[in-house]
Design an enzyme around this catalytic site. Structure first.
Site, short mmCIF file in Angstrom:
data_model
loop_
_atom_site.label_atom_id
_atom_site.label_comp_id
_atom_site.label_asym_id
_atom_site.label_seq_id
_atom_site.Cartn_x
_atom_site.Cartn_y
_atom_site.Cartn_z
N ARG A 40 -27.98 77.84 5.92
CA ARG A 40 -26.99 77.41 5.16
C ARG A 40 -26.29 78.42 4.44
O ARG A 40 -25.05 78.49 4.15
CB ARG A 40 -27.65 76.29 4.21
CG ARG A 40 -27.73 74.92 4.80
CD ARG A 40 -28.05 73.94 3.91
NE ARG A 40 -29.30 74.14 3.06
CZ ARG A 40 -30.64 73.74 3.67
NH1 ARG A 40 -30.80 73.46 4.95
NH2 ARG A 40 -31.76 74.25 3.27
N ASN B 120 -23.82 82.34 6.40
CA ASN B 120 -22.53 82.25 6.62
C ASN B 120 -22.09 80.97 6.26
O ASN B 120 -21.94 80.10 7.11
CB ASN B 120 -22.52 82.86 8.12
CG ASN B 120 -20.99 82.98 8.47
OD1 ASN B 120 -20.14 82.65 7.68
ND2 ASN B 120 -20.51 83.71 9.45
N HIS C 210 -21.27 77.77 8.68
CA HIS C 210 -22.16 76.48 8.26
C HIS C 210 -21.54 75.29 8.16
O HIS C 210 -21.66 74.42 8.59
CB HIS C 210 -23.06 76.69 6.89
CG HIS C 210 -23.76 75.60 6.56
ND1 HIS C 210 -24.67 74.93 7.32
CD2 HIS C 210 -23.56 74.91 5.53
CE1 HIS C 210 -25.23 73.76 6.48
NE2 HIS C 210 -24.41 73.86 5.59
N HIS D 152 -23.19 82.45 20.33
CA HIS D 152 -23.70 83.58 20.14
C HIS D 152 -23.96 84.54 21.59
O HIS D 152 -23.67 85.66 21.53
CB HIS D 152 -25.04 83.44 19.15
CG HIS D 152 -24.84 83.43 17.94
ND1 HIS D 152 -24.37 82.19 17.12
CD2 HIS D 152 -24.71 84.25 16.81
CE1 HIS D 152 -24.39 82.26 15.96
NE2 HIS D 152 -24.43 83.48 15.48
#
Length: 183
Positions: free
Chosen positions: A39, A42, A46, A82
């Site tokens: 949390r 970023n 988030h 990612h």
């Protein structure tokens, strides 16, 4: 990467666009659980994942997905995104980060859910260090197996198949001098 992207790059664009809210991250280094780390690391990502993926998954599924299913959906989407970024950088698909997000990432978050002890901050830092080292080693080995070894053949199958398994794990044939008797 942290200072360059989450601090300098975001603040540069916030200054150019005269965006007043400059809270892109909070004290993630003091997080006492992986949930708190996710949390705080970023906030921009988030909040997007929370409002547009987590809450919408719960709301639009009309009870079919609970909080656990929505959390799993967030982890899968985040891990795939990612992996896509890493694929763009190194030009091959090697889903180690996907497994790290889905395996230890979810497990450690569930283990630490009820406890906020100081020990878990130390545990979190140890696991982040071990995980980052493991990712660097595995991606480096795969890159060398694919691009450092000029005998590696690319085709539609080897694009997604790990080259490091066949190069490093599967034993190669021993040289004939190994079998020669010393007498």
């Amino acid at each position: 990467a942290f200072f360059g992207v989450l601090h300098s790059w975001f603040n540069l664009w916030a200054e150019l666009l005269r965006y007043a809210d400059r809270e892109f991250y909070t004290d993630w280094w003091n997080a006492r659980s992986f949930g708190a780390y996710y949390r705080k690391w970023n906030i921009v990502v988030h909040e997007w994942l929370y409002y547009y993926l987590y809450l919408d998954t719960i709301r639009f599924s009309k009870g079919r997905f609970g909080k656990g299913g929505a959390t799993t959906m967030v982890f899968v989407v985040s891990a795939l995104f990612h992996e896509w970024i890493i694929f763009g950088a190194i030009r091959f698909w090697y889903p180690v980060l996907l497994l790290m997000f889905g395996g230890p990432g979810v497990i450690f978050m569930q283990l630490q859910k009820k406890s906020e002890a100081r020990f878990f901050n130390i545990f979190m830092w140890m696991m982040l260090s071990v995980g980052m080292g493991l990712l660097l080693v595995l991606y480096s080995r795969e890159w060398y197996a694919r691009f450092g070894d000029h005998n590696y053949q690319f085709n539609d199958v080897t694009f997604a198949a790990p080259g490091s398994f066949s190069h490093f794990v599967v034993p190669q044939s021993l040289p004939s001098s190994f079998y020669a008797s010393p007498l």
